[in-house]
Design a protein around this motif. Structure first.
Motif, PDB file in Angstrom:
ATOM      1  N   ALA A 354      46.543  25.536  20.776  1.00 12.78           N
ATOM      2  CA  ALA A 354      45.469  26.346  21.356  1.00 12.78           C
ATOM      3  C   ALA A 354      45.088  25.872  22.758  1.00 12.78           C
ATOM      4  N   VAL A 355      45.080  24.561  22.988  1.00 11.71           N
ATOM      5  CA  VAL A 355      44.744  24.037  24.324  1.00 11.71           C
ATOM      6  C   VAL A 355      45.773  24.496  25.352  1.00 11.71           C
ATOM      7  N   THR A 356      47.046  24.339  25.018  1.00 10.35           N
ATOM      8  CA  THR A 356      48.108  24.768  25.939  1.00 10.35           C
ATOM      9  C   THR A 356      48.035  26.268  26.210  1.00 10.35           C
ATOM     10  N   GLY A 357      47.886  27.035  25.142  1.00  9.95           N
ATOM     11  CA  GLY A 357      47.836  28.484  25.277  1.00  9.95           C
ATOM     12  C   GLY A 357      46.642  28.966  26.061  1.00  9.95           C
ATOM     13  N   ASN A 358      45.485  28.353  25.843  1.00 12.14           N
ATOM     14  CA  ASN A 358      44.282  28.809  26.539  1.00 12.14           C
ATOM     15  C   ASN A 358      44.350  28.535  28.032  1.00 12.14           C
ATOM     16  N   LYS A 359      44.920  27.408  28.422  1.00  7.05           N
ATOM     17  CA  LYS A 359      45.016  27.103  29.853  1.00  7.05           C
ATOM     18  C   LYS A 359      45.903  28.119  30.579  1.00  7.05           C
ATOM     19  N   ILE A 360      46.920  28.610  29.900  1.00  8.00           N
ATOM     20  CA  ILE A 360      47.780  29.626  30.515  1.00  8.00           C
ATOM     21  C   ILE A 360      47.087  30.995  30.500  1.00  8.00           C
ATOM     22  N   CYS A 361      46.507  31.353  29.358  1.00 10.66           N
ATOM     23  CA  CYS A 361      45.872  32.665  29.220  1.00 10.66           C
ATOM     24  C   CYS A 361      44.647  32.831  30.115  1.00 10.66           C
ATOM     25  N   THR A 362      44.026  31.725  30.507  1.00 12.48           N
ATOM     26  CA  THR A 362      42.833  31.777  31.358  1.00 12.48           C
ATOM     27  C   THR A 362      43.079  32.527  32.659  1.00 12.48           C
ATOM     28  N   MET A 363      44.303  32.503  33.151  1.00  6.45           N
ATOM     29  CA  MET A 363      44.617  33.221  34.398  1.00  6.45           C
ATOM     30  C   MET A 363      44.299  34.709  34.295  1.00  6.45           C
ATOM     31  N   ALA A 364      44.354  35.251  33.076  1.00  3.95           N
ATOM     32  CA  ALA A 364      44.081  36.677  32.888  1.00  3.95           C
ATOM     33  C   ALA A 364      42.646  37.038  33.239  1.00  3.95           C
ATOM     34  N   LEU A 365      41.736  36.066  33.158  1.00  2.00           N
ATOM     35  CA  LEU A 365      40.320  36.343  33.420  1.00  2.00           C
ATOM     36  C   LEU A 365      40.057  36.715  34.874  1.00  2.00           C
ATOM     37  N   LEU A 366      40.995  36.426  35.757  1.00  2.36           N
ATOM     38  CA  LEU A 366      40.838  36.817  37.161  1.00  2.36           C
ATOM     39  C   LEU A 366      41.060  38.317  37.364  1.00  2.36           C
ATOM     40  N   PHE A 367      41.699  38.972  36.388  1.00  4.23           N
ATOM     41  CA  PHE A 367      42.071  40.384  36.548  1.00  4.23           C
ATOM     42  C   PHE A 367      41.415  41.318  35.532  1.00  4.23           C
ATOM     43  N   ILE A 368      41.074  40.802  34.363  1.00  3.04           N
ATOM     44  CA  ILE A 368      40.599  41.649  33.264  1.00  3.04           C
ATOM     45  C   ILE A 368      39.391  42.488  33.668  1.00  3.04           C
ATOM     46  N   GLY A 369      38.434  41.864  34.360  1.00  2.00           N
ATOM     47  CA  GLY A 369      37.189  42.553  34.699  1.00  2.00           C
ATOM     48  C   GLY A 369      37.405  43.814  35.512  1.00  2.00           C
ATOM     49  N   PHE A 370      38.289  43.750  36.506  1.00  2.63           N
ATOM     50  CA  PHE A 370      38.550  44.919  37.348  1.00  2.63           C
ATOM     51  C   PHE A 370      39.217  46.034  36.541  1.00  2.63           C
ATOM     52  N   ASN A 371      40.104  45.653  35.626  1.00  4.90           N
ATOM     53  CA  ASN A 371      40.776  46.665  34.810  1.00  4.90           C
ATOM     54  C   ASN A 371      39.826  47.332  33.827  1.00  4.90           C
ATOM     55  N   ILE A 372      38.929  46.558  33.234  1.00  2.84           N
ATOM     56  CA  ILE A 372      37.939  47.118  32.311  1.00  2.84           C
ATOM     57  C   ILE A 372      37.000  48.061  33.052  1.00  2.84           C
ATOM     58  N   PHE A 373      36.553  47.647  34.232  1.00  2.00           N
ATOM     59  CA  PHE A 373      35.635  48.483  35.002  1.00  2.00           C
ATOM     60  C   PHE A 373      36.306  49.778  35.452  1.00  2.00           C
ATOM     61  N   ALA A 374      37.555  49.713  35.893  1.00  2.00           N
ATOM     62  CA  ALA A 374      38.258  50.910  36.363  1.00  2.00           C
ATOM     63  C   ALA A 374      38.377  51.943  35.245  1.00  2.00           C
ATOM     64  N   SER A 375      38.769  51.497  34.064  1.00  2.79           N
ATOM     65  CA  SER A 375      38.889  52.423  32.931  1.00  2.79           C
ATOM     66  C   SER A 375      37.534  53.000  32.541  1.00  2.79           C
ATOM     67  N   GLY A 376      36.517  52.138  32.479  1.00  2.61           N
ATOM     68  CA  GLY A 376      35.172  52.604  32.126  1.00  2.61           C
ATOM     69  C   GLY A 376      34.593  53.548  33.157  1.00  2.61           C
ATOM     70  N   MET A 377      34.908  53.323  34.428  1.00  2.00           N
ATOM     71  CA  MET A 377      34.390  54.181  35.494  1.00  2.00           C
ATOM     72  C   MET A 377      34.929  55.603  35.357  1.00  2.00           C
ATOM     73  N   PHE A 378      36.235  55.737  35.103  1.00  2.00           N
ATOM     74  CA  PHE A 378      36.804  57.073  34.964  1.00  2.00           C
ATOM     75  C   PHE A 378      36.329  57.771  33.697  1.00  2.00           C
ATOM     76  N   THR A 379      36.037  57.013  32.646  1.00  2.00           N
ATOM     77  CA  THR A 379      35.429  57.614  31.455  1.00  2.00           C
ATOM     78  C   THR A 379      34.056  58.168  31.800  1.00  2.00           C
ATOM     79  N   ALA A 380      33.254  57.378  32.533  1.00  2.26           N
ATOM     80  CA  ALA A 380      31.910  57.815  32.923  1.00  2.26           C
ATOM     81  C   ALA A 380      31.962  59.042  33.826  1.00  2.26           C
ATOM     82  N   LEU A 381      33.047  59.186  34.590  1.00  2.00           N
ATOM     83  CA  LEU A 381      33.216  60.334  35.480  1.00  2.00           C
ATOM     84  C   LEU A 381      33.888  61.512  34.770  1.00  2.00           C
ATOM     85  N   SER A 382      34.012  61.416  33.447  1.00  2.00           N
ATOM     86  CA  SER A 382      34.594  62.474  32.608  1.00  2.00           C
ATOM     87  C   SER A 382      36.053  62.760  32.929  1.00  2.00           C
ATOM     88  N   ASN A 383      36.760  61.733  33.406  1.00  2.00           N
ATOM     89  CA  ASN A 383      38.198  61.860  33.625  1.00  2.00           C
ATOM     90  C   ASN A 383      38.916  60.996  32.589  1.00  2.00           C
TER      91      ASN A 383
END
Length: 443
Positions: A354-383
């Motif tokens: 778990a320690v090894t895996g988490n240190k590698i997977c942590t890099m995803a946190l730099l990108f996840i937020g923008f992807n979640i917001f982009a999808s949620g934004m288009f849902t809110a805009l009824s697209n």
């Protein structure tokens, strides 16, 4: 009038955070439900039972996928009508969609009981882990309807400017879950079934509170005689299909993760990825909470065609997400050992994985937020089409590619690297859609 004034206020960082902070806190606290189960289960029962919680996750995500679709898509449709001054029609649609969720919950509960034993029997699990899976899921399914109502009432409370109440319900439910986890597992020795019942009762707090809140005619949204408009149901489904796709493919990808780790490492690998998913889920809840908080504002301004406010809201949101991304990634990397030790002791073979895996997977946190917001934004805009394309590509297509290719090259390290690689690919697509539709929506 209170709600109209709230949406009429200037779009400043302070006013945005008044909407978003309660939903961020609520989303973070909601992520505790599963994490607390994992904490008590891993420490009081064992990592085999912790593996079982992860193995049941795809079924649970399937059960809630339809509700997530109707909640997010329905909220966008209803708040757009509120912005268009069609409040009575919006209330009729709101009541109709809640009734649809009750029906869906009953159907999904029945289907879950029919198929769950066959699902786990075909996974070549040890007898102990398979038994834990059936025991946990059979208790969890009892709360299907309250869980679906909780998903819906959470978003509708936010849309009705009752985000603080939603937060209170989430905190109360989370505290109840923690207390009952201890009582059921440590005191009454109910095992993993006690964890499932505690989670279900925690979720039920928001469901019960929502029934009372939306029965009051003074509420911004409230129940009234429903109008059975199939067009509204279709529109809600189309708008929210990205969130449904995310829930469905998350379940599929989780199942694939489990299969890959069972093949490469065994059941210890499943326990390790469960811990890593808890860390990622906690950090991702910050982004999800923020997106939920600003979604009603985006829908309302879209209905008003107020492009100036939309530009300010989107610009500020991207800056907020950038700050959160850097902070969460730094924290997860620096405190990896401490986070993992909450669930597994250093002498447990699961710990090093778990320690090894988490240190590698942590890099995803730099990108996840923008992807979640982009999808949620288009849902809110009824697209819903664009939102679904972003969510499906990110959660399934890119993940499938990276999960198949990288382990063949890098072995177990490739499994851990699959998530950040997929999120990096997804952010390129999110940026492309963001700029493509910028002029159409005026953000």
């Amino acid at each position: 009038m209170e709600n109209t004034n709230a949406y009429a206020k200037p779009v400043t960082l302070g006013n945005i955070l008044k909407f978003a902070i309660p939903t961020i806190a609520m989303s973070v606290f909601m992520s505790f439900y599963t994490m607390v189960d994992g904490l008590f289960v891993s420490n009081l029962i064992g990592t085999a039972a912790l593996s079982a919680i992860n193995l049941t996750a795809p079924v649970i995500q399937l059960v809630t996928a339809v509700s997530t679709m109707l909640a997010t898509g329905g909220s966008a449709v209803i708040m757009k009508k509120m912005g268009e001054k069609k409040s009575e029609e919006a209330k009729e649609d709101f009541t109709f969609l809640i009734l649809v969720n009750v029906f869906v919950g009953a159907v999904m509960c029945g289907l879950g009981y029919l198929v769950m034993e066959r699902i786990f029997a075909g996974m070549n699990l040890s007898a102990d882990v398979a038994g834990y899976c059936v025991e946990y899921l059979s208790r969890y399914l009892l709360f299907t309807i309250p869980i679906l109502l909780m998903n819906n009432f959470t978003l509708y409370m936010i849309a009705s400017e009752k985000a603080t109440l939603s937060l209170v319900c989430s905190v109360t439910g989370g505290v109840l879950n923690m207390a009952l986890d201890y009582v059921f597992i440590a005191v009454f020795h109910m095992g993993i079934s006690g964890a499932a019942i505690a989670t279900g009762m925690g979720y039920s707090v928001t469901a019960v509170a929502g029934l009372f809140v939306f029965s009051r005619r003074k509420s911004f949204l409230h129940f009234k005689k429903p109008a059975f408009r199939l067009k509204v149901l279709a529109s809600a489904a189309a708008n929210g299909c990205s969130e449904m796709a995310t829930a469905l493919v998350t379940g599929i990808i989780t199942m694939m993760f489990n299969w890959m780790l069972l093949y490469y490492v065994g059941e210890n690998g499943v326990a390790a990825v469960t811990i890593i998913m808890y860390v990622l889920m906690f950090a991702s809840s910050l982004y999800t909470g923020y997106s939920y908080g600003v979604a009603p504002m985006l829908s309302f301004y879209h209905g008003e065609q107020n492009h100036a406010k939309m530009k300010q809201l989107v610009s500020s949101s991207l800056k907020v997400i950038a700050v959160i991304s850097v902070l969460t990634a730094s924290f997860s990397f620096i405190f990896t050992e401490s986070l993992v030790s909450i669930f597994a002791r250093p002498d447990n073979p699961v710990y090093n994985l778990a320690v090894t895996g988490n240190k590698i997977c942590t890099m995803a946190l730099l990108f996840i937020g923008f992807n979640i917001f982009a999808s949620g934004m288009f849902t809110a805009l009824s697209n819903g089409v664009v939102s679904a394309a972003l969510a499906f590509s990110r959660s399934f297509v890119f993940m499938l590619v990276t999960m198949v290719v990288l382990p063949l090259i890098l072995g177990v390290s490739g499994i851990w690297l699959a998530t950040p690689a997929a999120e990096l690919m997804a952010i390129a697509l999110s940026a492309g859609m963001f700029f493509k539709y910028r002029k159409r929506y005026g953000y």
